[in-house]
Design an enzyme around this catalytic site. Structure first.
Site, PDB file in Angstrom:
ATOM      1  N   GLU A 133       0.883  -1.177   0.000  1.00 56.48           N
ATOM      2  CA  GLU A 133       0.000   0.000   0.000  1.00 56.48           C
ATOM      3  C   GLU A 133       0.913   1.217   0.000  1.00 56.48           C
ATOM      4  OE1 GLU A 133      -3.282  -0.110  -0.147  1.00 56.48           O
ATOM      5  OE2 GLU A 133      -3.578  -2.247   0.183  1.00 56.48           O
TER       6      GLU A 133
ATOM      7  N   CYS B 231      -1.881   9.483   1.928  1.00 52.20           N
ATOM      8  CA  CYS B 231      -1.545   8.844   0.648  1.00 52.20           C
ATOM      9  C   CYS B 231      -2.606   9.109  -0.409  1.00 52.20           C
ATOM     10  CB  CYS B 231      -1.391   7.345   0.860  1.00 52.20           C
ATOM     11  SG  CYS B 231      -2.845   6.616   1.627  1.00 52.20           S
TER      12      CYS B 231
ATOM     13  N   GLU C  28       5.330  12.725  -4.975  1.00 46.96           N
ATOM     14  CA  GLU C  28       4.482  12.831  -3.790  1.00 46.96           C
ATOM     15  C   GLU C  28       5.187  13.759  -2.796  1.00 46.96           C
ATOM     16  OE1 GLU C  28       4.227   9.379  -1.179  1.00 46.96           O
ATOM     17  OE2 GLU C  28       2.052   9.676  -1.077  1.00 46.96           O
TER      18      GLU C  28
HETATM   19  P1  NAD Z   1       8.481   4.841   4.573  1.00 53.88           P
HETATM   20  O1  NAD Z   1       8.395   4.077   3.320  1.00 53.88           O
HETATM   21  O2  NAD Z   1       9.626   5.737   4.808  1.00 53.88           O
HETATM   22  O3  NAD Z   1       8.449   3.834   5.841  1.00 53.88           O
HETATM   23  C1  NAD Z   1       7.398   2.918   6.029  1.00 53.88           C
HETATM   24  C2  NAD Z   1       7.849   1.815   6.978  1.00 53.88           C
HETATM   25  O4  NAD Z   1       8.878   1.044   6.354  1.00 53.88           O
HETATM   26  C3  NAD Z   1       8.429   2.292   8.302  1.00 53.88           C
HETATM   27  O5  NAD Z   1       7.886   1.487   9.336  1.00 53.88           O
HETATM   28  C4  NAD Z   1       9.936   2.051   8.139  1.00 53.88           C
HETATM   29  O6  NAD Z   1      10.591   1.834   9.360  1.00 53.88           O
HETATM   30  C5  NAD Z   1       9.931   0.785   7.286  1.00 53.88           C
HETATM   31  N1  NAD Z   1      11.146   0.517   6.497  1.00 53.88           N
HETATM   32  C6  NAD Z   1      12.068   1.403   6.045  1.00 53.88           C
HETATM   33  N2  NAD Z   1      13.011   0.759   5.296  1.00 53.88           N
HETATM   34  C7  NAD Z   1      12.649  -0.555   5.267  1.00 53.88           C
HETATM   35  C8  NAD Z   1      13.203  -1.722   4.640  1.00 53.88           C
HETATM   36  N3  NAD Z   1      14.295  -1.674   3.882  1.00 53.88           N
HETATM   37  N4  NAD Z   1      12.570  -2.905   4.805  1.00 53.88           N
HETATM   38  C9  NAD Z   1      11.424  -2.981   5.540  1.00 53.88           C
HETATM   39  N5  NAD Z   1      10.867  -1.914   6.172  1.00 53.88           N
HETATM   40  C10 NAD Z   1      11.472  -0.717   6.025  1.00 53.88           C
HETATM   41  O7  NAD Z   1       7.090   5.622   4.677  1.00 53.88           O
HETATM   42  P2  NAD Z   1       6.626   6.741   5.716  1.00 53.88           P
HETATM   43  O8  NAD Z   1       7.452   7.962   5.513  1.00 53.88           O
HETATM   44  O9  NAD Z   1       6.503   6.162   7.090  1.00 53.88           O
HETATM   45  O10 NAD Z   1       5.131   6.991   5.224  1.00 53.88           O
HETATM   46  C11 NAD Z   1       4.782   7.828   4.163  1.00 53.88           C
HETATM   47  C12 NAD Z   1       4.495   7.023   2.912  1.00 53.88           C
HETATM   48  O11 NAD Z   1       3.491   6.030   3.156  1.00 53.88           O
HETATM   49  C13 NAD Z   1       3.925   7.890   1.794  1.00 53.88           C
HETATM   50  O12 NAD Z   1       4.513   7.523   0.577  1.00 53.88           O
HETATM   51  C14 NAD Z   1       2.448   7.518   1.797  1.00 53.88           C
HETATM   52  O13 NAD Z   1       1.786   7.762   0.578  1.00 53.88           O
HETATM   53  C15 NAD Z   1       2.492   6.081   2.137  1.00 53.88           C
HETATM   54  N6  NAD Z   1       1.191   5.628   2.658  1.00 53.88           N
HETATM   55  C16 NAD Z   1       0.414   4.790   1.877  1.00 53.88           C
HETATM   56  C17 NAD Z   1      -0.842   4.381   2.325  1.00 53.88           C
HETATM   57  C18 NAD Z   1      -1.717   3.457   1.514  1.00 53.88           C
HETATM   58  O14 NAD Z   1      -2.594   2.828   2.080  1.00 53.88           O
HETATM   59  N7  NAD Z   1      -1.531   3.347   0.205  1.00 53.88           N
HETATM   60  C19 NAD Z   1      -1.307   4.825   3.570  1.00 53.88           C
HETATM   61  C20 NAD Z   1      -0.491   5.676   4.327  1.00 53.88           C
HETATM   62  C21 NAD Z   1       0.759   6.059   3.869  1.00 53.88           C
END
Ligand code: NAD
Length: 490
Positions: free
Chosen positions: A259, A293, A392
């Site tokens: 997601e 998002c 984004e």
């Molecule tokens: P991010 O991708 O930086 O981090 C998300 C999660 O991934 C965190 O828990 C982080 O610790 C973990 N992570 C980081 N590197 C990793 C790796 N190599 N392997 C596994 N896990 C890892 O995202 P963010 O800054 O927390 O959130 C914002 C993003 O989330 C935006 O792009 C937003 O659009 C998206 N988002 C999508 C939805 C949806 O349902 N489509 C909902 C909410 C947010």
């Protein structure tokens, strides 16, 4: 400010609270004040190993996966009641650690996911076809049988910071309902709302190892998604990290649900009632300071309405109160961290460099010395090829792009690597629906309908916005394997 809602700020592994193997701690900040409000352990690979082992044992040897859906439903109904009982504390926690305004915290951030959890337990689970007969089939091998839906296995759930409680529950609820066992790794910025789920698991007597919660960042997430003991990964976050998670999971052929981000278009056709559309246009980029998002941050407007729309939006932005999110009068709070504010500012500068015109905002609010605030910001004169229209931002920044006819609106809307959401406005709902059907996105809101999240509607994206769906029966299905059992006829 002390945060009291969660008593046990530790890792929750195999039904017990532990400090973990390492000595590193994650500091949790209030993004509106920059104060440290709590510390939690930074999970090490050894902690993740312990959590996966506990989940594996609970799946392979424990009662949870083989309980009937009705038996699991009883425990999850108690879980749902406990969520409702703790709703007010969760709202305060959400305001404090996620920087959400009070109104957003009350409804979309906390109220809605609790309602969804009740819906899952009381509507979806009882009627879900876990066992379905197949009709007799005639041919070479005459047979009839049943399709049984079985829990997928150990689920690694990884979530983002922006709607932490909603995202955690949107995964934990259906994973548990399906009979999976879970390791939840929440965002390092917002661990406290996740840990409350561990307290509730204890209160309602979830068997040990069925729900494990680790607080950590990249190391923990990477270990979890590579781990051979994990069967399915459900990830919410950026497409940059999502791509890594997909590859990490591929090593052991895990199912990976993604997601990811979005850059959705709100299309205002030439017969749009601007009075009605204004709330959606503004909410499309200032809700949670643009940290959503599915927000509609590209405003595509018919050229005949362009100037009036821009005048109305810029005229209204001056009345948006930005500041302390705990004050019920505040309409927009902070970004989550300084690094995020700097990213937003760099994209604002890139837009100016590429020739976009700043119609409103673009700066840090002068009256706020502390906190990661930024003004609501509107750009005009934007070409859809510019970075500000393609990337984004995850801040309160929108672009306005005019179009000549419906075909051009659809072309611009689809000219994006993302495909999460969108909106269409017209006095003719059938015309709006025809445009909506041409959008390559997972969700389209027509004339502002469905202004909350409908628990029965699938949530998820096309293209780089992800793979798979959350909510309702669609979300539950992701955590199930389909097995065919066949007998000879007669
Ligand atoms: P991010 O991708 O930086 O981090 C998300 C999660 O991934 C965190 O828990 C982080 O610790 C973990 N992570 C980081 N590197 C990793 C790796 N190599 N392997 C596994 N896990 C890892 O995202 P963010 O800054 O927390 O959130 C914002 C993003 O989330 C935006 O792009 C937003 O659009 C998206 N988002 C999508 C939805 C949806 O349902 N489509 C909902 C909410 C947010």
């Amino acid at each position: 400010m002390a945060v009291t809602a969660v008593a046990t700020k530790k890792l929750f592994i195999n039904g017990t609270w532990t400090d973990g193997a390492g000595d590193q701690r994650l500091q949790v900040l209030n993004p509106a004040t920059e104060e440290v409000i709590a510390e939690v352990p930074q999970a090490t690979p050894a902690d993740v190993e312990a959590a996966v082992s506990a989940a594996r044992r609970a799946f392979d040897e424990g009662p949870w996966p083989s309980m009937s859906p009705a038996e699991r439903g009883k425990i999850l109904a108690a879980f749902a009641d406990e969520l409702s009982r703790r709703r007010a504390e969760l709202v305060e926690l959400n305001i404090t650690e996620a920087g959400s305004t009070r109104m957003l915290a009350e409804f979309l951030q906390v109220g809605t996911p609790i309602d969804h959890f009740h819906d899952l337990v009381h509507r979806v689970l009882p009627q879900f076809p876990f066992e379905q007969p197949t009709p007799p089939i005639y041919g070479n091998g005459i047979g009839q049988g049943i399709v049984v839906r079985e829990p997928y296995g150990v689920a690694a759930l990884i979530t983002a910071f922006n709607f932490p409680f909603l995202l955690n529950l949107a995964k934990v609820g259906p994973a548990l309902a399906a009979g999976c066992t879970v390791v939840l790794k929440c965002s390092p910025y917002t661990p406290l709302e996740a840990l409350v789920l561990g307290e509730i698991a204890e209160t309602v007597g979830l068997p040990p190892g069925v729900l494990n919660i680790v607080t950590g960042d990249v190391d923990a997430g990477e270990t979890l998604t590579r781990h051979p003991g994990v069967d399915i990964v459900s990830f919410t976050g950026s497409d940059t990290v999502g791509r890594k998670v997909y590859a990490q999971g591929a090593e052991s052929i895990k199912k990976v649900v993604l997601e990811l981000g979005g850059k959705s278009a709100n299309i205002l056709l030439d017969d749009t009632d601007l009075d009605r559309a204004m709330e959606s246009v503004l909410g499309g980029f200032i809700t949670h300071a643009g940290q959503g998002c599915a927000l509609q941050t590209r405003i595509l407007v018919h050229e005949s309405l362009h100037d009036e729309l821009v005048a109305r939006v810029t005229g209204t932005l001056g009345f948006i109160t930005v500041g302390d999110p705990s004050d019920p009068a505040t309409m927009m709070g902070p970004l989550i961290r300084e690094v995020q504010r700097q990213r937003v500012e760099s994209l604002i500068n890139a837009a100016l460099d590429e020739g976009a015109q700043l119609a409103y905002g673009g700066k840090r609010p002068a009256h706020l010395e502390r906190g990661f605030f930024i003004e609501p910001t509107l750009f005009t004169g934007v070409d859809n090829k510019m970075r500000i229209a393609q990337e984004e931002v995850f801040g309160p920044v929108a672009v306005v792009i005019p179009f000549r006819d419906d075909d051009e609106a659809v072309r611009i809307a689809n000219d994006s690597r993302y495909g999460l959401a969108g909106g269409v406005w017209s006095k003719d709902p059938l015309r709006a629906a025809a445009v909506a059907r041409r959008l390559r996105t997972g969700m389209v809101v027509i004339n502002g309908g469905g202004g909350g999240l409908n628990p029965a509607a699938p949530f998820g994206g096309y293209k780089h916005s992800g793979i798979g769906r959350e909510f309702g029966e669609f979300g539950l299905s992701e955590y199930l394997q389909h097995k065919a059992l066949q007998w000879p006829v007669g």
